[in-house]
Each structure stands twice: as structure tokens, then as C-alpha cells.
Design a protein around this motif. Structure first.
Motif, PDB file in Angstrom:
ATOM      1  N   THR A  29      -4.219  -6.603 -10.896  1.00  0.00           N
ATOM      2  CA  THR A  29      -3.475  -6.837  -9.663  1.00  0.00           C
ATOM      3  C   THR A  29      -3.027  -8.289  -9.636  1.00  0.00           C
ATOM      4  O   THR A  29      -3.331  -9.057 -10.556  1.00  0.00           O
ATOM      5  CB  THR A  29      -4.338  -6.500  -8.424  1.00  0.00           C
ATOM      6  OG1 THR A  29      -3.500  -6.494  -7.271  1.00  0.00           O
ATOM      7  CG2 THR A  29      -5.468  -7.504  -8.212  1.00  0.00           C
ATOM      8  N   ARG A  37       2.564  -6.585  -0.085  1.00  0.00           N
ATOM      9  CA  ARG A  37       2.407  -5.184   0.334  1.00  0.00           C
ATOM     10  C   ARG A  37       1.439  -5.019   1.494  1.00  0.00           C
ATOM     11  O   ARG A  37       1.474  -3.999   2.177  1.00  0.00           O
ATOM     12  CB  ARG A  37       1.902  -4.317  -0.827  1.00  0.00           C
ATOM     13  CG  ARG A  37       2.802  -4.273  -2.027  1.00  0.00           C
ATOM     14  CD  ARG A  37       4.089  -3.518  -1.713  1.00  0.00           C
ATOM     15  NE  ARG A  37       4.958  -3.481  -2.863  1.00  0.00           N
ATOM     16  CZ  ARG A  37       5.307  -2.366  -3.502  1.00  0.00           C
ATOM     17  NH1 ARG A  37       4.873  -1.205  -3.099  1.00  0.00           N
ATOM     18  NH2 ARG A  37       6.116  -2.428  -4.536  1.00  0.00           N
ATOM     19  N   CYS A 113     -11.646   4.019  10.902  1.00  0.00           N
ATOM     20  CA  CYS A 113     -10.995   2.796  11.405  1.00  0.00           C
ATOM     21  C   CYS A 113     -10.733   2.848  12.910  1.00  0.00           C
ATOM     22  O   CYS A 113     -10.533   1.809  13.539  1.00  0.00           O
ATOM     23  CB  CYS A 113      -9.689   2.541  10.662  1.00  0.00           C
ATOM     24  SG  CYS A 113      -9.935   2.313   8.902  1.00  0.00           S
ATOM     25  N   ARG A 152      -7.758  -0.462  -8.319  1.00  0.00           N
ATOM     26  CA  ARG A 152      -6.937  -1.510  -7.691  1.00  0.00           C
ATOM     27  C   ARG A 152      -6.215  -1.025  -6.446  1.00  0.00           C
ATOM     28  O   ARG A 152      -5.805  -1.813  -5.607  1.00  0.00           O
ATOM     29  CB  ARG A 152      -5.919  -2.059  -8.693  1.00  0.00           C
ATOM     30  CG  ARG A 152      -4.809  -1.083  -9.038  1.00  0.00           C
ATOM     31  CD  ARG A 152      -3.737  -1.742  -9.869  1.00  0.00           C
ATOM     32  NE  ARG A 152      -2.635  -0.820 -10.135  1.00  0.00           N
ATOM     33  CZ  ARG A 152      -1.531  -1.154 -10.760  1.00  0.00           C
ATOM     34  NH1 ARG A 152      -1.379  -2.367 -11.241  1.00  0.00           N
ATOM     35  NH2 ARG A 152      -0.577  -0.268 -10.943  1.00  0.00           N
ATOM     36  N   GLY A 214      -2.144   6.056  -0.429  1.00  0.00           N
ATOM     37  CA  GLY A 214      -1.736   4.950   0.434  1.00  0.00           C
ATOM     38  C   GLY A 214      -0.395   5.114   1.114  1.00  0.00           C
ATOM     39  O   GLY A 214      -0.277   4.943   2.330  1.00  0.00           O
ATOM     40  N   ASN A 215       0.638   5.476   0.321  1.00  0.00           N
ATOM     41  CA  ASN A 215       1.968   5.498   0.962  1.00  0.00           C
ATOM     42  C   ASN A 215       2.129   6.648   1.944  1.00  0.00           C
ATOM     43  O   ASN A 215       2.841   6.517   2.931  1.00  0.00           O
ATOM     44  CB  ASN A 215       3.108   5.436  -0.064  1.00  0.00           C
ATOM     45  CG  ASN A 215       2.866   6.333  -1.238  1.00  0.00           C
ATOM     46  OD1 ASN A 215       2.067   7.259  -1.151  1.00  0.00           O
ATOM     47  ND2 ASN A 215       3.538   6.087  -2.345  1.00  0.00           N
ATOM     48  N   HIS A 249      -5.450  -2.484  14.940  1.00  0.00           N
ATOM     49  CA  HIS A 249      -6.239  -2.309  13.722  1.00  0.00           C
ATOM     50  C   HIS A 249      -5.540  -3.061  12.591  1.00  0.00           C
ATOM     51  O   HIS A 249      -4.313  -3.078  12.502  1.00  0.00           O
ATOM     52  CB  HIS A 249      -6.357  -0.829  13.386  1.00  0.00           C
ATOM     53  CG  HIS A 249      -7.015  -0.573  12.067  1.00  0.00           C
ATOM     54  ND1 HIS A 249      -8.197  -1.183  11.704  1.00  0.00           N
ATOM     55  CD2 HIS A 249      -6.641   0.199  11.012  1.00  0.00           C
ATOM     56  CE1 HIS A 249      -8.526  -0.790  10.486  1.00  0.00           C
ATOM     57  NE2 HIS A 249      -7.610   0.052  10.038  1.00  0.00           N
ATOM     58  N   ASN A 252      -2.727  -3.275   7.477  1.00  0.00           N
ATOM     59  CA  ASN A 252      -1.585  -3.721   6.686  1.00  0.00           C
ATOM     60  C   ASN A 252      -0.634  -4.451   7.621  1.00  0.00           C
ATOM     61  O   ASN A 252      -0.265  -3.913   8.665  1.00  0.00           O
ATOM     62  CB  ASN A 252      -0.896  -2.490   6.063  1.00  0.00           C
ATOM     63  CG  ASN A 252       0.187  -2.871   5.084  1.00  0.00           C
ATOM     64  OD1 ASN A 252       0.986  -3.769   5.347  1.00  0.00           O
ATOM     65  ND2 ASN A 252       0.212  -2.198   3.952  1.00  0.00           N
ATOM     66  N   ASN A 279      -8.992  -5.101   5.646  1.00  0.00           N
ATOM     67  CA  ASN A 279      -9.243  -3.959   6.524  1.00  0.00           C
ATOM     68  C   ASN A 279     -10.758  -3.772   6.664  1.00  0.00           C
ATOM     69  O   ASN A 279     -11.417  -3.352   5.714  1.00  0.00           O
ATOM     70  CB  ASN A 279      -8.584  -2.719   5.918  1.00  0.00           C
ATOM     71  CG  ASN A 279      -8.764  -1.478   6.769  1.00  0.00           C
ATOM     72  OD1 ASN A 279      -9.568  -1.463   7.709  1.00  0.00           O
ATOM     73  ND2 ASN A 279      -8.031  -0.434   6.440  1.00  0.00           N
TER      74      ASN A 279
HETATM   75  O1  UT7 Z   1      -7.160   1.741   7.787  1.00  0.00           O
HETATM   76  C1  UT7 Z   1      -6.880   3.088   7.627  1.00  0.00           C
HETATM   77  C2  UT7 Z   1      -5.467   3.335   7.434  1.00  0.00           C
HETATM   78  N1  UT7 Z   1      -5.025   2.816   6.171  1.00  0.00           N
HETATM   79  C3  UT7 Z   1      -3.799   2.410   6.077  1.00  0.00           C
HETATM   80  O2  UT7 Z   1      -3.096   2.415   7.052  1.00  0.00           O
HETATM   81  C4  UT7 Z   1      -3.279   2.021   4.731  1.00  0.00           C
HETATM   82  C5  UT7 Z   1      -1.887   2.512   4.598  1.00  0.00           C
HETATM   83  N2  UT7 Z   1      -1.270   2.261   3.321  1.00  0.00           N
HETATM   84  C6  UT7 Z   1      -0.921   1.027   2.883  1.00  0.00           C
HETATM   85  O3  UT7 Z   1      -1.238   0.038   3.502  1.00  0.00           O
HETATM   86  C7  UT7 Z   1      -0.069   0.912   1.641  1.00  0.00           C
HETATM   87  O4  UT7 Z   1       0.384   2.205   1.294  1.00  0.00           O
HETATM   88  C8  UT7 Z   1      -0.810   0.275   0.427  1.00  0.00           C
HETATM   89  C9  UT7 Z   1      -0.982  -1.196   0.672  1.00  0.00           C
HETATM   90  C10 UT7 Z   1      -2.149   0.960   0.222  1.00  0.00           C
HETATM   91  C11 UT7 Z   1       0.035   0.454  -0.839  1.00  0.00           C
HETATM   92  O5  UT7 Z   1       1.329  -0.089  -0.640  1.00  0.00           O
HETATM   93  P1  UT7 Z   1       2.627   0.756  -1.061  1.00  0.00           P
HETATM   94  O6  UT7 Z   1       3.786  -0.110  -0.814  1.00  0.00           O
HETATM   95  O7  UT7 Z   1       2.546   2.061  -0.313  1.00  0.00           O
HETATM   96  O8  UT7 Z   1       2.429   0.945  -2.607  1.00  0.00           O
HETATM   97  P2  UT7 Z   1       2.261   2.289  -3.470  1.00  0.00           P
HETATM   98  O9  UT7 Z   1       0.933   2.903  -3.238  1.00  0.00           O
HETATM   99  O10 UT7 Z   1       3.469   3.155  -3.256  1.00  0.00           O
HETATM  100  O11 UT7 Z   1       2.298   1.698  -4.920  1.00  0.00           O
HETATM  101  C12 UT7 Z   1       3.439   0.979  -5.405  1.00  0.00           C
HETATM  102  C13 UT7 Z   1       3.144   0.454  -6.806  1.00  0.00           C
HETATM  103  C14 UT7 Z   1       2.591   1.508  -7.747  1.00  0.00           C
HETATM  104  O12 UT7 Z   1       3.136   1.272  -9.015  1.00  0.00           O
HETATM  105  P3  UT7 Z   1       4.354   2.169  -9.565  1.00  0.00           P
HETATM  106  O13 UT7 Z   1       3.842   3.581  -9.556  1.00  0.00           O
HETATM  107  O14 UT7 Z   1       5.468   1.956  -8.586  1.00  0.00           O
HETATM  108  O15 UT7 Z   1       4.603   1.596 -10.924  1.00  0.00           O
HETATM  109  C15 UT7 Z   1       1.114   1.215  -7.782  1.00  0.00           C
HETATM  110  O16 UT7 Z   1       0.500   1.647  -8.961  1.00  0.00           O
HETATM  111  O17 UT7 Z   1       2.149  -0.571  -6.738  1.00  0.00           O
HETATM  112  C16 UT7 Z   1       1.093  -0.281  -7.663  1.00  0.00           C
HETATM  113  N3  UT7 Z   1      -0.145  -0.813  -7.140  1.00  0.00           N
HETATM  114  C17 UT7 Z   1      -0.567  -2.069  -7.374  1.00  0.00           C
HETATM  115  N4  UT7 Z   1      -0.033  -3.078  -8.076  1.00  0.00           N
HETATM  116  C18 UT7 Z   1      -0.709  -4.258  -8.094  1.00  0.00           C
HETATM  117  C19 UT7 Z   1      -1.060  -0.179  -6.354  1.00  0.00           C
HETATM  118  N5  UT7 Z   1      -2.064  -1.020  -6.065  1.00  0.00           N
HETATM  119  C20 UT7 Z   1      -1.779  -2.193  -6.679  1.00  0.00           C
HETATM  120  C21 UT7 Z   1      -2.450  -3.439  -6.756  1.00  0.00           C
HETATM  121  N6  UT7 Z   1      -1.880  -4.425  -7.460  1.00  0.00           N
HETATM  122  N7  UT7 Z   1      -3.615  -3.662  -6.119  1.00  0.00           N
END
Ligand code: UT7
Length: 322
Positions: A29, A37, A113, A152, A214-215, A249, A252, A279
Motif C-alpha cells: 500500500t 481514498r 459501527c 491491505r 468496500g466499494n 461515524h 471514510n 475507523n
Molecule cells: O464503518 C463501516 C462502514 N464502512 C465503510 O463505510 C467503508 C466503505 N468503503 C470505503 O471506504 C472504500 O470503499 C475503501 C476505502 C474501502 C476502498 O476505496 P475504493 O475507492 O472503493 O477502492 P476499491 O476497493 O474499489 O479499490 C480500488 C483499487 C483496487 O485496485 P484495482 O482493482 O483497481 O487495480 C484495489 O485493489 O485500489 C486497490 N486497493 C489498494 N491499493 C493500495 C485496495 N486497497 C488498497 C490499499 N493500498 N490499501
């Protein structure tokens, strides 16, 4: 008519700080991805010999001091937690013992949460109907214990901590309303897939962790929190401009910004801790509340909108005059 009023707040964070740079050395990461993000820069992590009740006790004692109350005044303890010290007794009973309180109702509440908002809603009802007069309501978590530190997609998101309030019977509000919801249909999107009744050996060996799409969670959270803002304002006949502080909360920064936009509220009126705490699940709302109170931004008489969204899914809000 009896209302429930917050008369003191307190919180606690473990000493150890884990930065994004530290995580770069643990998984694939980088600081930029995490900040852009999620808005997170660092999070606090408990020591090996610390557990949820330790954080809860310190937060509770600070809230009692702020409320100018003694432990003997407390007649209800609710601890919202997803990470209890033990299967049983409840963390609330462990805390009751540490505080030297005997006999009052004490129980844990599990709404992930949204746990603190649920606990506040439940304690409000105890007080309104005369079953309690002085409650300790706590959100306390050691999420680091149920995180896979090689994943990650989740390990960069969570942190440990506790927040507490003393909630007392009063002639004036207080908690105006609370709005609690759940939809178990979404349980698979954010969960710990095993538990004591389904995989006891693995739980004992702590081999079961938070998993999240996550998304998909992000999309539902943003829409749902927008709706609960409307529900809360409508139930109280208020306009967006009547809210002084949003205490959300802290999952993000982008979700927080979306809710603030919905309220047409500048981020100057939002208590933000996600950058420093990550979080902390049930602890995040009371931690943010305590922060806002102690740094002087939240003042007596201010109108607060507390909201949360989490695993279950669960979601909820409370409208509170501080
Ligand atoms: O508290 C309870 C409620 N929880 C929430 O509300 C969390 C809600 N979700 C989120 O906050 C976001 O969805 C996350 C922060 C978890 C993720 O952000 P995102 O913009 O939705 O990213 P994603 O999951 O769509 O992943 C985008 C890319 C992926 O790579 P590819 O497939 O596009 O090549 C992931 O593999 O980012 C990659 N990725 C990372 N890269 C670097 C995922 N985690 C990481 C990381 N570092 N830690």
C-alpha cells in the motif's frame, strides 16, 4: 416530561500510533492511496496486554469527571462493542466491576459501527420511561484484534479507541430523537464470517477477520446516510440550517463529505477525526463528540446530528442538544 441529556463526555486512545508509512512496510500500500481514498493518516493500536475494557474504563472515568458524577450515581451501563474482552461476562459487566458499581443493569450492545448510536437510543428510552436516571453509554473497540494484517483492503482502515458519555434525566432535552435501522440482507458485504457458534476452534485461535466489499459498502453507506439525515430533520420539524454540528461515524472522509454536502454544511461544522483515528467502529462517534467538546467547538445548547453506518447493515442517527 423527562428527557435524557449528555452531562459529560470522555474518550481514550491507546498510546501506540500506526502511521501510513508503517503500513507501507507491512503490506503493498502507500500513504497517497490511503489518504486520497479514505482520509486516514494514522490510527491508534492497543498494546498486546490491553483490551476493550481498559479503553472503556479510561473513557468512562473521564466522562464521569466531566459530568461531575461519582460512580455511585450510575444506574445503567451500556457498552457498544464488536470486540468484547471475552464471550462472557459482557464488557459492561467487566467495566461495572472495575468501577466498583453493584446491582445496576449492565449489558453490551452489538451493532458494529452504529453501536454507540444504538446504545444512546436505548439509554435515552430507559431514561425517558423512568427506568434509569444516570447512564454510562460507551463505544469501545479493539478492531485491531479482528483485522487480517496481511489484507491491505481492510488493515489500513481500522483503529482502536473508546468514547463515553454520561446521560442523565433532565427536564430539558437532550436527546430529541434517535432513529435506528438494520437490514441483515446485506450482512455478507461487511462481516467477520465466523463466530463462536460456527467455528469455535478458529475463533479461539483468532483466525477469523473482518472481510469487506468496500466499494459496495461505500455506495450503500453514502445513500443511506443521506436518507437518514432527511428522516431525522423531518421527525423534528427542523431545517438543515438548524444543525450546528455534524458528528459522523468516521469510516471514510469521502462518506463524511457526502453527508455534509447533503446537509449543505461546510466541513467547518463537521467534527472530523478519521485522519488521526481511522475507523474505530462503535467508538468513532463518541470519540469525535468528546474531541469537539474538549477543544471548545461544541458548546452547551448546540444542536448536534450524530449518525453512523456499519456492518449488518446497521445505521442510525440521533438529534441532540448538547
Ligand atoms: O464503518 C463501516 C462502514 N464502512 C465503510 O463505510 C467503508 C466503505 N468503503 C470505503 O471506504 C472504500 O470503499 C475503501 C476505502 C474501502 C476502498 O476505496 P475504493 O475507492 O472503493 O477502492 P476499491 O476497493 O474499489 O479499490 C480500488 C483499487 C483496487 O485496485 P484495482 O482493482 O483497481 O487495480 C484495489 O485493489 O485500489 C486497490 N486497493 C489498494 N491499493 C493500495 C485496495 N486497497 C488498497 C490499499 N493500498 N490499501
Amino acid at each position: 416530561m423527562t428527557f435524557a441529556r449528555i452531562t459529560g463526555t470522555g474518550s481514550d486512545l491507546p498510546e501506540k500510533v500506526l502511521t501510513n508509512a508503517d503500513l507501507e512496510a507491512m503490506v503493498d500500500t502507500n500513504d497517497q492511496w490511503i489518504r486520497e481514498r479514505t482520509g486516514i493518516r494514522q490510527r491508534h493500536i492497543v498494546a498486546p496486554d490491553e483490551a476493550t475494557a481498559d479503553l472503556a474504563e479510561r473513557a468512562a472515568r473521564r466522562a464521569l469527571e466531566a459530568a461531575d458524577r461519582r460512580v455511585g450515581d450510575i444506574d445503567l451501563i451500556i457498552v457498544a462493542t464488536t470486540t468484547p474482552d471475552r464471550v462472557f461476562p459482557s464488557t459492561a459487566c467487566l467495566l461495572q466491576q472495575r468501577l466498583g458499581i453493584h446491582g445496576c443493569a449492565a449489558f453490551d450492545l452489538q451493532a458494529v459501527c452504529t453501536g454507540f448510536v444504538y446504545a444512546l437510543g436505548v439509554a435515552d428510552k430507559f431514561i425517558r420511561c423512568g427506568s434509569a436516571r444516570c447512564a454510562l453509554v460507551i463505544g469501545a473497540e479493539t478492531m485491531s484484534r479482528i483485522i487480517d494484517w496481511t489484507d491491505r483492503s481492510t488493515c489500513v482502515l481500522f483503529g482502536d479507541g473508546a468514547g463515553a458519555v454520561v446521560l442523565e434525566a433532565s427536564d430539558e432535552p437532550g436527546v430529541h430523537s434517535s432513529h435506528l435501522h438494520a437490514d441483515g440482507h446485506y450482512s455478507h458485504l461487511l462481516h467477520v464470517p465466523k463466530g463462536v457458534a460456527t467455528a469455535p476452534g478458529e475463533v479461539a485461535a483468532a483466525r477469523t477477520f473482518v472481510e469487506m466489499k468496500g466499494n459496495e459498502v461505500f455506495r450503500v453507506a453514502t445513500n443511506t446516510l443521506g436518507r437518514i439525515v432527511d428522516e431525522t430533520l423531518a421527525a423534528n420539524g427542523l431545517n438543515k440550517s438548524d444543525i450546528d454540528w455534524l458528528v459522523p461515524h468516521q469510516a471514510n472522509i469521502r462518506i463524511i463529505e457526502a453527508t455534509a454536502r447533503k446537509l449543505k454544511m461546510s466541513l467547518d461544522h463537521v467534527i472530523i477525526t478519521v485522519d488521526r483515528h481511522g475507523n474505530t467502529s462503535a467508538a468513532s462517534v463518541p470519540l469525535a463528540l468528546d474531541q469537539g467538546v474538549r477543544d471548545g467547538r461544541i458548546k452547551r445548547g448546540d444542536m448536534l446530528l450524530l449518525e453512523a453506518f456499519g456492518g449488518g447493515f446497521t445505521w442510525g442517527s440521533a438529534l441532540v442538544t448538547y
